[in-house]
Design a protein around this motif. Sequence first.
Motif, PDB file in Angstrom:
ATOM      1  N   LYS A 293     -69.743 -21.903-100.009  1.00  0.00           N
ATOM      2  CA  LYS A 293     -70.256 -23.474 -99.631  1.00  0.00           C
ATOM      3  C   LYS A 293     -71.326 -23.397 -98.576  1.00  0.00           C
ATOM      4  CE  LYS A 293     -68.829 -28.266 -98.999  1.00  0.00           C
ATOM      5  NZ  LYS A 293     -69.750 -28.829-100.146  1.00  0.00           N
TER       6      LYS A 293
ATOM      7  N   SER B 217     -75.556 -31.507-104.144  1.00  0.00           N
ATOM      8  CA  SER B 217     -74.288 -30.981-104.678  1.00  0.00           C
ATOM      9  C   SER B 217     -74.295 -29.669-104.962  1.00  0.00           C
ATOM     10  CB  SER B 217     -73.804 -31.893-105.874  1.00  0.00           C
ATOM     11  OG  SER B 217     -73.568 -33.261-105.509  1.00  0.00           O
TER      12      SER B 217
ATOM     13  N   HIS C 196     -71.449 -26.134-106.126  1.00  0.00           N
ATOM     14  CA  HIS C 196     -70.331 -25.445-106.906  1.00  0.00           C
ATOM     15  C   HIS C 196     -70.299 -24.118-106.733  1.00  0.00           C
ATOM     16  CE1 HIS C 196     -67.179 -25.142-109.580  1.00  0.00           C
ATOM     17  NE2 HIS C 196     -67.684 -24.228-110.226  1.00  0.00           N
TER      18      HIS C 196
END
Length: 258
Positions: free
Chosen positions: A172, A179, A181
Amino acid sequence: MSRTIADWKKRLSSLERITESELTELHADSRMGVQKLLQSYLKQQEKAQAEQMRVEGMWRFERRLWEQGKKWIAGVDEAGRGPLAGPVVAAAVILPSDFDATGLNDSKQVKKEERNRLRQKIEREAIAVGVGVIDVPYIDRYNILQATYQAMRVALSQLQPIPDLILVDAVKIPRVTISQHGIIKGDSQSHSIAAASIIAKTTRDEYMIQLADKYPDYGFEKHMGYGTPEHLQAMEVLGVTPEHRSSFAPVRAVLCSS
């Protein structure tokens, strides 16, 4: 009159798939040469089908996100966290939904010539490509993980349009408002990440090959800065260069012994 073995060889090597009647004819032909051609053809077809399934499967994350209304999906990956010398490089890539991903995979699983071909294709057809290169002084000052994050942020900052969402290999990325993932082994699970892997790897390799001209006795063009026996021996004999990461233990050991 049955076809000659040479005729079958020519037919099976063509790009056009054989018909059901031809397949039946091949199975019924008892000649050993024909059966060898048939088995080779069937293996090729099985391999091609498996590759097609692999390619289709690597779009599953992107397709799910496109269906959710995410238009611009960026894959992010890095190259060069482990070497003893040279920069860490990250890339960010937004692929179009109709991109032909045949052969695209984790850069470590792709041969050099194919990586270079894919790089040209990605740079030519991608919606956007960004590259971040973070040098050795930054790595030694902040550590390799923070340098990797910074390379990723730099790569992302170059993208236009701005991504709706980021797919990233395992990590991350801090201080990113978009955003994101993380996908474990993402470079073999997502084409967007795999494309970034290809760009990052080929960019860094290119840098290390150029570095080999400046420091010709270290073998950078072969090991790309990784701690191979050849590289370790070169450091012991020749010392370290400004391109070596003094924060890495093998380099620090040479510096301490000199």
